[in-house]
Scaffold this motif. Structure first.
Motif, PDB file in Angstrom:
ATOM      1  N   ALA A 290      57.467  75.495  80.049  1.00 37.80           N
ATOM      2  CA  ALA A 290      57.554  74.779  78.840  1.00 37.80           C
ATOM      3  C   ALA A 290      57.999  73.571  78.631  1.00 37.80           C
ATOM      4  CB  ALA A 290      57.779  75.617  77.632  1.00 37.80           C
ATOM      5  N   ARG A 291      59.688  73.729  79.201  1.00 34.80           N
ATOM      6  CA  ARG A 291      59.739  71.917  79.730  1.00 34.80           C
ATOM      7  C   ARG A 291      59.543  71.166  80.332  1.00 34.80           C
ATOM      8  NH1 ARG A 291      65.152  72.430  83.662  1.00 34.80           N
ATOM      9  NH2 ARG A 291      63.168  72.124  84.602  1.00 34.80           N
ATOM     10  N   ASP A 292      58.786  71.287  81.519  1.00 31.77           N
ATOM     11  CA  ASP A 292      58.322  70.387  82.249  1.00 31.77           C
ATOM     12  C   ASP A 292      57.127  70.559  82.319  1.00 31.77           C
ATOM     13  OD1 ASP A 292      60.779  70.684  83.625  1.00 31.77           O
ATOM     14  OD2 ASP A 292      60.171  71.910  84.819  1.00 31.77           O
ATOM     15  N   ALA A 293      55.753  70.752  80.969  1.00 38.05           N
ATOM     16  CA  ALA A 293      55.078  70.610  80.616  1.00 38.05           C
ATOM     17  C   ALA A 293      53.850  71.545  81.462  1.00 38.05           C
ATOM     18  CB  ALA A 293      54.692  69.529  80.322  1.00 38.05           C
ATOM     19  N   ALA A 294      54.371  72.674  81.790  1.00 42.76           N
ATOM     20  CA  ALA A 294      53.791  73.127  83.824  1.00 42.76           C
ATOM     21  C   ALA A 294      53.154  73.950  82.914  1.00 42.76           C
ATOM     22  CB  ALA A 294      54.527  73.235  83.951  1.00 42.76           C
ATOM     23  N   LEU A 295      52.923  75.155  81.911  1.00 40.28           N
ATOM     24  CA  LEU A 295      52.419  76.193  81.371  1.00 40.28           C
ATOM     25  C   LEU A 295      50.980  76.568  81.551  1.00 40.28           C
ATOM     26  CD1 LEU A 295      54.209  76.784  77.656  1.00 40.28           C
ATOM     27  CD2 LEU A 295      54.751  77.411  79.367  1.00 40.28           C
ATOM     28  N   THR A 296      50.709  77.813  82.116  1.00 39.42           N
ATOM     29  CA  THR A 296      49.266  78.470  81.731  1.00 39.42           C
ATOM     30  C   THR A 296      48.645  78.468  80.265  1.00 39.42           C
ATOM     31  OG1 THR A 296      49.469  78.240  84.273  1.00 39.42           O
ATOM     32  CG2 THR A 296      47.498  79.497  82.752  1.00 39.42           C
TER      33      THR A 296
ATOM     34  N   LEU B   5      48.634  68.778  76.628  1.00 37.60           N
ATOM     35  CA  LEU B   5      49.816  68.255  76.554  1.00 37.60           C
ATOM     36  C   LEU B   5      51.515  68.992  76.839  1.00 37.60           C
ATOM     37  CD1 LEU B   5      48.106  66.075  73.238  1.00 37.60           C
ATOM     38  CD2 LEU B   5      48.182  65.293  74.925  1.00 37.60           C
ATOM     39  N   MET B   6      50.661  70.603  76.766  1.00 35.42           N
ATOM     40  CA  MET B   6      52.306  71.527  77.233  1.00 35.42           C
ATOM     41  C   MET B   6      51.689  72.225  78.286  1.00 35.42           C
ATOM     42  SD  MET B   6      52.476  72.032  72.811  1.00 35.42           S
ATOM     43  CE  MET B   6      50.607  73.133  73.328  1.00 35.42           C
ATOM     44  N   GLY B   7      50.400  72.044  79.019  1.00 36.88           N
ATOM     45  CA  GLY B   7      50.478  72.665  79.671  1.00 36.88           C
ATOM     46  C   GLY B   7      49.479  71.900  81.210  1.00 36.88           C
ATOM     47  N   LYS B   8      49.801  72.847  82.624  1.00 35.14           N
ATOM     48  CA  LYS B   8      49.146  72.491  83.591  1.00 35.14           C
ATOM     49  C   LYS B   8      47.467  73.169  83.773  1.00 35.14           C
ATOM     50  CE  LYS B   8      51.395  72.414  86.948  1.00 35.14           C
ATOM     51  NZ  LYS B   8      52.510  72.681  88.242  1.00 35.14           N
TER      52      LYS B   8
ATOM     53  N   PRO C 184      47.914  82.830  74.624  1.00 28.27           N
ATOM     54  CA  PRO C 184      49.326  83.254  75.186  1.00 28.27           C
ATOM     55  C   PRO C 184      50.145  82.434  76.834  1.00 28.27           C
ATOM     56  CG  PRO C 184      48.341  84.882  75.389  1.00 28.27           C
ATOM     57  CD  PRO C 184      47.182  84.193  74.609  1.00 28.27           C
ATOM     58  N   VAL C 185      50.617  82.134  76.610  1.00 27.74           N
ATOM     59  CA  VAL C 185      51.294  81.192  78.074  1.00 27.74           C
ATOM     60  C   VAL C 185      51.998  82.383  78.964  1.00 27.74           C
ATOM     61  CG1 VAL C 185      51.875  79.038  76.615  1.00 27.74           C
ATOM     62  CG2 VAL C 185      53.349  80.706  77.267  1.00 27.74           C
ATOM     63  N   SER C 186      51.534  81.991  80.785  1.00 29.81           N
ATOM     64  CA  SER C 186      52.953  81.535  81.352  1.00 29.81           C
ATOM     65  C   SER C 186      53.807  80.867  81.734  1.00 29.81           C
ATOM     66  CB  SER C 186      52.107  83.227  82.678  1.00 29.81           C
ATOM     67  OG  SER C 186      51.081  82.311  82.894  1.00 29.81           O
ATOM     68  N   GLY C 187      54.157  81.007  82.607  1.00 32.62           N
ATOM     69  CA  GLY C 187      55.199  80.044  82.989  1.00 32.62           C
ATOM     70  C   GLY C 187      56.851  80.001  82.781  1.00 32.62           C
ATOM     71  N   GLY C 188      57.318  80.424  81.754  1.00 30.58           N
ATOM     72  CA  GLY C 188      58.425  80.580  81.265  1.00 30.58           C
ATOM     73  C   GLY C 188      59.107  79.422  80.289  1.00 30.58           C
ATOM     74  N   VAL C 189      60.653  79.418  80.126  1.00 27.85           N
ATOM     75  CA  VAL C 189      60.756  78.195  79.637  1.00 27.85           C
ATOM     76  C   VAL C 189      61.059  76.790  80.814  1.00 27.85           C
ATOM     77  CG1 VAL C 189      63.242  77.462  78.742  1.00 27.85           C
ATOM     78  CG2 VAL C 189      62.143  80.189  78.799  1.00 27.85           C
ATOM     79  N   MET C 190      61.168  77.293  81.905  1.00 29.43           N
ATOM     80  CA  MET C 190      60.895  76.215  82.782  1.00 29.43           C
ATOM     81  C   MET C 190      59.214  75.706  82.743  1.00 29.43           C
ATOM     82  SD  MET C 190      63.656  75.855  84.268  1.00 29.43           S
ATOM     83  CE  MET C 190      65.010  77.004  84.967  1.00 29.43           C
TER      84      MET C 190
END
Lengths: 345, 345, 345, 345
Positions: free
Chosen positions: B167-173, B193-196, B159-165
């Motif tokens: 997700a858009r910016d490939a900055a999810l945790t 590739l999709m997160g930080k 599961p992720v945190s970081g929200g829609v922003m």
């Protein structure tokens, strides 16, 4: 099919494998039922503290009863009183036109009805009447009912109040959810052999809904009564005087009048017996879990029901699980120098 | 298969029948995937607000991506960016060695993985890596994982945190639960590739456990911050002065520092935008429901998490469901003469 | 001397200055009492909704009554029925051997009894019987009593239940705290002229203690009943069927049986009258504040009483303050599209 | 003048009679102050755990300090370091132009400032600066301030954070409520001798308001952190992994980062020391009582602050009162077979 929490479910499945394992363990000396079916036979599944009394009352009233429980010793006692032991759920499905279940939780019910080897996976006869007296999630009742309808059987939920005493004395109250008045008549006739009141609460699931609503209100009433008497006593009131005022005024509830949690107020209560007997905190926490689940499923705010659930879980964590649910009074008022509740001898 | 409340489940099943109906509805103009399988393809199932951004980031980073969603229009947009649309879950199972799911709830996941026509009922290839990024019950993750293991596949929850922003910016945790370090390396490579941040939280289910714990604590912190600022302001404090004291002292938390619920304290928050945007109360109530379910399943007392859940359900009942969860501040301080929150234009 | 919250106190002092300002404002047409004292006169201070009915009942039963209220118009009505209006508290103290007070809050009582110009700062006669029927903090009662004893007077607390109807019909219940049986006989004789039951609850303060305990339990019972019926109805139960089950079972309480918060269940309740009439949420919140204060003072945990207090404060914040306390049901079940409760015409 | 609960008040008055009895008990060997007044002298009243360190820091920084405490032995230690012991509050009022108080509760402050023999009943010099560092009800601060203004003195509230360590090391933070900027400069200069930060929070009372708000939020954060970690651990998470996730995400708060209640997570916390040291539950319950009182006085709903208060009162009832407030974690997770927390050696 599912219900309750998945973690719990898996624990239950494990348990079910043990208790309701479809290969009946051999038990010398227990007479097995002949496979002939008897359309008047009543099947009874689940012979625990409640179920064994209920089945015995059916036998006393002259019913032909086929029983099933994963514990052979649970069956042995009733066989001596005329019951026929089944080797499997399938045999019950084959042999009985009416089947009663009394099981500990939603996952057990799901397994017994719709699991592999369950009643509704067997050659159940069209028109079989299935009566579930377990206290489970109303949504599970509805799901089992839908499966039953597909097989041409009729399912109703009929949870009870009255406890082990009520079961023993055929004095239970049944809260019935069933979808048609005709079914209800047959249900009432059968359940009346084991109880005093049979209330039609609505369509399938509404028996369970009524029961968990009642128990949620009872739980809150108990915590509130305990809190109130604890406060009154610390303010200097005599507990009996306070009970006199409250029970003739707007604060009264079943817990203040009939089941007062303060030792010495009302004779015969668990509070007068070291909080032994009665309705165990473990079971109350289970019923509150059902109420909270139902509230979540319907987005209903139940701040008090939920807080009662939390408090009873705290009591379980601190070792009160097997005490009567009125022991919340003892929990609230206990002080450093006080002895904890002794274990039941 | 089970999860959450049965009532909810049935609603979800209905929804699933609509969204993930195994007969893909015809949609002229959408190019269907050829049935040839490609071992490097990444499957992506669930193209909602989060999933569509995540799949797009995979495409941007040069991955070959096969997509699936029950809404053809959700797929159409991504096809224009190079994704291949699948006709069914089976086609994804056939064609991809790594499959990512991003779905709304536990019952959806159960259906997509182990339901009729689901991934694990298909000819999934041995060694397929299944990564579920949905926020669901940890117990459901464990059950799906057990089914995957039987089919020779590997499942992890992420599961992720970081929200829609994010997700858009490939900055999810990503909070990952997986059972072996080798798996984790492959997972990290793909998720990066999709997160930080990609955090290994433990065995399967522990990603979900960490997420619902974090969100429960966040929810309580928010309600507590709202309550505290409401109290301080009514006592006469300037809200910014109070924020200054708290945020340099022992009262500070993420909600007081970063996401303050009082309009005007912290620029860019939903509180400064009529409580629009951010994390909707409906979603917060859903996550709290997961936490409360997990607490019930483990008999854990969570009086505060549970009360937060109740409060957010009250807010839903009074029409705040689509507002950011910091709107609890508005709810607490609103007064008779006050205007209710306006609807989002 | 002290009581309740200081902030509240100062608001009250302001109010007191207005209502009980020691310089009686001139009011043409009102006949002033002669200063001659009459040992059989009963003084009555505080002629609000309750007090005016109570004083009238004394007059009807043939008592000689001297009245005092800061609002001359409150006195005017009773003068027409034979009461003598006092110009000051001092005049009451001079002229009456028995004095009854019926005031809105602890600070008012403190002011009227021990404030500047108060009864116990006047030339009160030895042996005067002071009966306070207000609902206030038990500790304040004890403090006033201590001051009374120093002046040779006797003080008792005697809060009532029965509401405005009970006051009008001389059908109140009095909960009396007094320190000696002899005093109690005289008290009972006098109070019986205004009510049906006079209960000796213990020493001074215990009348108040019993009342706030009862009201706390009543408040919790109401919230719990509202929650439970809301849940049952959302689960599909008919509200009357649910009431039938609960009221013959362990969930029953005064709020489910007598004062059901669901419109249409019990005729004549505020729930059947748009939640008008009855016991206002503002007053319930005040009484719960007294209970919570008493719990704090004695370090008594009252999680439910306290949560009830919080909920009723939330209702006040959202504009329900003047509605009956059963409107918690409306609050919990209200939905976005629903109309708010209309104002009383 | 009033504050807190009346029951508590009376207990406090009793205590005050003992601690601040206006007839200083004779104590051989203690040098009494000469009655000559010294306009540069700082008076310091209340030499408990905090106050004795604070007064010592004033002495170390070269201030001339006159001290007062009802316990002669508390004064004896400081006299050895240069302080002059006063015989009464009156002597402090006579001799000092600046007076600091550090007392246990609102009633003590009321007594010391406006009670019989109190500072504001003495011949206090016009322009005297009165600084109260006690944690008390903001309304009490305002009342004392009003009395001070009438006597030509200036009063400010300046409660502290930083604990006994901060007091010892002159590292306290002072939250100051005062009515004019000029006053604030003088206050800051003096308080800086005992602390590191002096924050102007607003008018009189706002220092106290800020402190009780901060502490309420801290208490809720602690309970929430304990609950969350307890849940996570029962779900199978490693506590350090969970701390890692939360402390880099939206769940983080002071209690999770700096003062984690789980043993072994954060070195040097009370959790790593059998919950000894730190901030005692008794004191936390007292501060929450102030917050709840302030919330009641302003009709502010504080469901979470209030529930935290209730939980800490439960912990007091079960014997945890002298443990650090992070022991809520131990309380929640304790199980039947577990040993209770050992007493501090």
């Amino acid at each position: 099919m599912p219900t309750g929490s998945p973690l719990l479910l898996r624990k239950m499945q494990l348990l079910t494998t043990i208790r309701y394992g479809w290969t009946r363990r051999c038990c010398p000396g227990i007479r097995m039922a002949s496979s002939q079916s008897s359309s008047n036979r009543v099947g009874f599944i689940g012979l625990g503290n409640m179920g064994s009394h209920m089945a015995r009352n059916l036998l006393k009233k002259g019913q032909s009863v086929m029983i099933y429980d994963v514990y052979p010793e649970a069956m042995a006692a009733l066989e001596g009183q005329g019951a026929v032991a089944a080797r499997s759920l399938t045999e019950i499905a084959d042999s009985c036109s009416k089947i009663i279940t009394m099981l500990p939780s939603s996952p057990h019910c799901t397994q017994v009805y719709t699991g592999d080897g369950g009643l509704l996976k067997s050659d159940i006869k069209e028109g079989t009447l299935l009566i579930d007296c377990s206290t489970i999630d109303p949504a599970t009742s509805k799901e089992i009912s839908a499966s039953a309808v597909k097989r041409g059987a009729t399912f109703c939920d009929a949870p009870v109040s009255g406890g082990v005493m009520g079961a023993r004395d055929a004095a239970l109250t049944f809260m019935v959810g069933c979808d048609s008045p005709e079914d209800f008549d047959a249900i009432r006739t059968l359940l009346s052999l084991m109880g005093k009141n049979v209330v039609h609460c609505g369509s399938v699931g509404m028996g369970e809904a009524a029961k968990i609503c009642n128990n949620m209100l009872m739980a809150i009433g108990m915590v509130a009564t305990a809190e109130t008497f604890n406060l009154g006593i610390r303010l200097g009131l005599d507990a009996k005087v306070l009970a006199g005022v409250i029970n003739t005024s707007s604060g009264r509830c079943w817990s203040s009048e009939v089941y007062n949690p303060v030792p010495g107020i009302k004779e015969g209560t668990p509070a007068c017996n070291n909080y032994d007997g009665g309705f165990a905190i473990n079971l109350m926490a289970k019923d509150l879990g059902l109420a909270v689940n139902a509230a979540n499923a319907t987005s209903t705010p139940t701040a008090f029901g939920s807080l009662a659930h939390q408090l009873y879980k705290m009591l379980m964590s601190t070792g009160y699980g097997s005490k009567d649910f009125s022991a919340i009074y003892h929990y609230l008022q206990e002080r450093p120098q006080q002895q904890p509740l002794s274990k039941k001898a």
